[in-house]
Every structure is written in C-alpha cells, then in structure tokens.
Design a protein around this motif. Sequence first.
Motif, mmCIF file in Angstrom:
data_model
loop_
_atom_site.group_PDB
_atom_site.id
_atom_site.type_symbol
_atom_site.label_atom_id
_atom_site.label_comp_id
_atom_site.label_asym_id
_atom_site.label_seq_id
_atom_site.Cartn_x
_atom_site.Cartn_y
_atom_site.Cartn_z
ATOM 1 N N ALA A 52 -8.194 -0.932 -3.812
ATOM 2 C CA ALA A 52 -6.778 -1.428 -3.236
ATOM 3 C C ALA A 52 -6.782 -1.168 -1.759
ATOM 4 O O ALA A 52 -6.249 -2.081 -1.080
ATOM 5 C CB ALA A 52 -5.694 -0.650 -3.967
ATOM 6 N N LEU B 241 -3.026 -7.922 -2.542
ATOM 7 C CA LEU B 241 -2.531 -7.097 -3.299
ATOM 8 C C LEU B 241 -1.259 -7.243 -4.019
ATOM 9 O O LEU B 241 -1.126 -6.916 -5.242
ATOM 10 C CB LEU B 241 -2.571 -5.437 -2.426
ATOM 11 C CG LEU B 241 -2.691 -4.286 -3.406
ATOM 12 C CD1 LEU B 241 -3.876 -4.350 -4.279
ATOM 13 C CD2 LEU B 241 -2.567 -3.019 -2.634
ATOM 14 N N GLN C 267 -3.012 -6.555 2.197
ATOM 15 C CA GLN C 267 -1.594 -6.373 1.329
ATOM 16 C C GLN C 267 -0.990 -7.485 0.680
ATOM 17 O O GLN C 267 -0.564 -7.430 -0.310
ATOM 18 C CB GLN C 267 -0.730 -5.688 2.642
ATOM 19 C CG GLN C 267 0.710 -5.819 1.959
ATOM 20 C CD GLN C 267 1.914 -5.299 2.891
ATOM 21 O OE1 GLN C 267 2.011 -3.922 2.285
ATOM 22 N NE2 GLN C 267 2.531 -5.803 3.395
ATOM 23 N N HIS D 225 0.735 -1.141 -0.118
ATOM 24 C CA HIS D 225 -0.023 0.047 0.043
ATOM 25 C C HIS D 225 0.900 1.319 0.060
ATOM 26 O O HIS D 225 0.733 2.162 -0.790
ATOM 27 C CB HIS D 225 -0.868 -0.154 1.271
ATOM 28 C CG HIS D 225 -1.944 -0.674 1.236
ATOM 29 N ND1 HIS D 225 -2.070 -2.199 1.934
ATOM 30 C CD2 HIS D 225 -2.886 -0.953 0.293
ATOM 31 C CE1 HIS D 225 -3.074 -2.720 1.662
ATOM 32 N NE2 HIS D 225 -3.812 -2.085 0.632
#
Length: 125
Positions: free
Chosen positions: A98, A106, A103, A44
């Motif tokens: 997102a 992602l 995380q 992120h």
Amino acid sequence: MTLTTIIILSIIGLLAGILSGLVGIGGGIIMVPLFILFLGLTQHNAQGLSLAVMLPPVTFFAVYNYHTAGEGGNIDWRIALLVAVLFMIGGFLGSKIALQIDQRMLKKIFGVMMLIVAIKLIFTK
C-alpha cells in the motif's frame, strides 16, 4: 487538537466500536472513510491510523461477550489463532504494498473493495 476534532474522533471511535461489536466491522470500512471525510486525512494516513487504533486490544470486551455466550461460546480459538497469525503476516505485506501505491489509486482500490462487499451483502440471500 481542537474540541471539534476531539468530538469527531470520539464519534468515529464509538461508532466503529459499536459496529465492530454488533456486526464485526469497524476498522477499515468505518474509520478509514470517516477519517478522510471529516478530518481530511490522506488515504495512507487514514489506513495507518485505523490500524494503529486496532493495535491495543480494542475488541477485548466484544470478544469476551462472544466467547462466554451459550455453551462453549461462539469462537473456535484454533481458527482464530491461525487466522490471526496469517492476518499479521498479511497486514505486514499489505502495508508494504500500500505504501508503494499512489494515494488516488489506493482510494480507488479501497472503494471498489467496499463496493464489491456491499453488493454481495445486499444481493445475497
């Protein structure tokens, strides 16, 4: 910020800028992995930082070179404007999504996207 961090950031910025002007990449494909690898940022944080770097007109001189090359340049400004507006809308929506994704997931999504692009580029004539 340590001198080592400043040097790493300088190398990442210069590399991303050169690759951006050379082959049109730099943001996500170059900066995000390097921010994670060399600075230990989260996915992120790295994505947010990559987007923040692109906020100012970082590609102004590269675009200028393409615009002034040859007769009439190499940029169709009508297409560029349309895609830019939609890119801003998509960027807003994508960032909202997102930030809701874990995380780890992602990172996997990001990696798969990079892999798909790499395979396509390597094996396409």
